[in-house]
Structure formats: structure tokens, C-alpha cells
Motif scaffolding. Structure first.
Motif, short mmCIF file in Angstrom:
data_model
loop_
_atom_site.label_atom_id
_atom_site.label_comp_id
_atom_site.label_asym_id
_atom_site.label_seq_id
_atom_site.Cartn_x
_atom_site.Cartn_y
_atom_site.Cartn_z
N ARG A 68 -5.86 -4.09 -6.33
CA ARG A 68 -4.60 -3.89 -7.04
C ARG A 68 -4.74 -2.65 -7.92
O ARG A 68 -5.81 -2.39 -8.46
CB ARG A 68 -4.29 -5.10 -7.91
N GLN A 69 -3.69 -1.87 -8.04
CA GLN A 69 -3.73 -0.71 -8.92
C GLN A 69 -2.43 -0.61 -9.69
O GLN A 69 -1.41 -1.14 -9.28
CB GLN A 69 -4.01 0.56 -8.13
N LYS B 118 -4.29 -0.68 -3.13
CA LYS B 118 -5.02 0.40 -2.48
C LYS B 118 -5.93 -0.21 -1.44
O LYS B 118 -6.62 -1.20 -1.71
CB LYS B 118 -5.83 1.13 -3.55
N TYR C 253 -8.69 -4.72 -0.16
CA TYR C 253 -7.56 -4.30 -0.97
C TYR C 253 -7.84 -4.50 -2.45
O TYR C 253 -8.44 -5.48 -2.86
CB TYR C 253 -6.31 -5.09 -0.57
N PRO D 261 0.85 0.99 -10.83
CA PRO D 261 1.75 1.95 -10.19
C PRO D 261 1.78 3.26 -10.97
O PRO D 261 1.65 3.26 -12.20
CB PRO D 261 3.12 1.27 -10.20
N PRO D 262 1.92 4.38 -10.26
CA PRO D 262 1.92 5.66 -10.96
C PRO D 262 3.14 5.81 -11.86
O PRO D 262 4.21 5.26 -11.58
CB PRO D 262 1.94 6.69 -9.84
N THR E 5 0.84 -1.20 0.00
CA THR E 5 0.00 0.00 0.00
C THR E 5 0.87 1.24 0.00
O THR E 5 0.60 2.20 -0.73
CB THR E 5 -0.94 0.00 1.22
N LYS E 6 1.93 1.21 0.80
CA LYS E 6 2.85 2.35 0.88
C LYS E 6 3.53 2.58 -0.47
O LYS E 6 3.74 3.72 -0.88
CB LYS E 6 3.88 2.09 1.96
N LYS E 7 3.88 1.51 -1.16
CA LYS E 7 4.54 1.62 -2.47
C LYS E 7 3.55 1.88 -3.61
O LYS E 7 3.94 1.95 -4.77
CB LYS E 7 5.33 0.33 -2.78
N LYS E 8 2.26 1.97 -3.28
CA LYS E 8 1.18 2.29 -4.22
C LYS E 8 0.98 1.22 -5.30
O LYS E 8 0.59 1.51 -6.42
CB LYS E 8 1.37 3.66 -4.85
N HIS E 9 1.25 -0.04 -4.93
CA HIS E 9 0.93 -1.15 -5.82
C HIS E 9 -0.49 -1.65 -5.57
O HIS E 9 -1.11 -2.22 -6.46
CB HIS E 9 1.91 -2.30 -5.63
#
Length: 87
Positions: free
Chosen positions: A71-72, A58, A69, A74-75, A52-56
Motif C-alpha cells: 500500500r502507498q 504498488k 503488493y 496516493p500522490p 495499481t493503476k490509480k497508484k493506491h
């Protein structure tokens, strides 16, 4: 990513349907769980917090107030967004 549990979490999570940690464990295949006998709920929660911290992934609360949770993607790095904006 290097960590087999991180890879398995990302492989199992959906982009569209939020999953609780209980459902995530149920979705893991038996061979993975047998290959990782040191797998614990606390370890899974730490890995979910890391991802979550690494934005993989949400974290979203559902109607019952449980953490779920998704999955998203990554930016993109800022420089790639800048290049696409300039085109």
C-alpha cells in the motif's frame, strides 16, 4: 472509494510488508468472504491492477519472482506540491 473490495484491499495491505494475493485472501476476515460469495481470484487480480493503476498500491516482485503488493500513499496533486514549494 465506493467499491467494498477496494476498501477491504486497502485496509488489509501493509505499508511496510509486501503481500502476495494468496496472503491477502488469507488475511481477509471470514465475515467479509461470506458477505461476498461472488469473490474470485480473477476479480481480485483485476482490482489489484486497478488500484495499481490509480497508484493506491504498488506491485513489487519478490525474490521468487512472485508479484507482491504494498500500500502507498496516493500522490499529492500538482497544485498542492506547488503551494508547498512556494512556502
Amino acid at each position: 472509494m465506493g467499491n467494498p473490495l477496494h476498501d477491504k484491499i486497502l485496509e488489509t495491505l501493509s505499508f511496510y510488508e509486501p503481500m502476495t494475493w494468496e496472503r491477502l485472501i488469507i488475511e481477509f476476515d471470514e465475515s467479509f468472504l461470506k458477505a461476498n460469495p461472488d469473490f474470485t481470484k480473477e476479480g481480485l487480480e483485476k482490482d489489484l491492477a486497478f488500484l495499481t493503476k490509480k497508484k493506491h498500491i504498488k506491485m513489487v516482485k519478490n525474490d521468487k519472482g512472485e508479484k507482491t503488493y504494498l500500500r502507498q500513499m496516493p500522490p499529492k496533486p500538482w497544485w498542492k506540491r506547488l503551494i508547498s514549494y512556494l512556502k
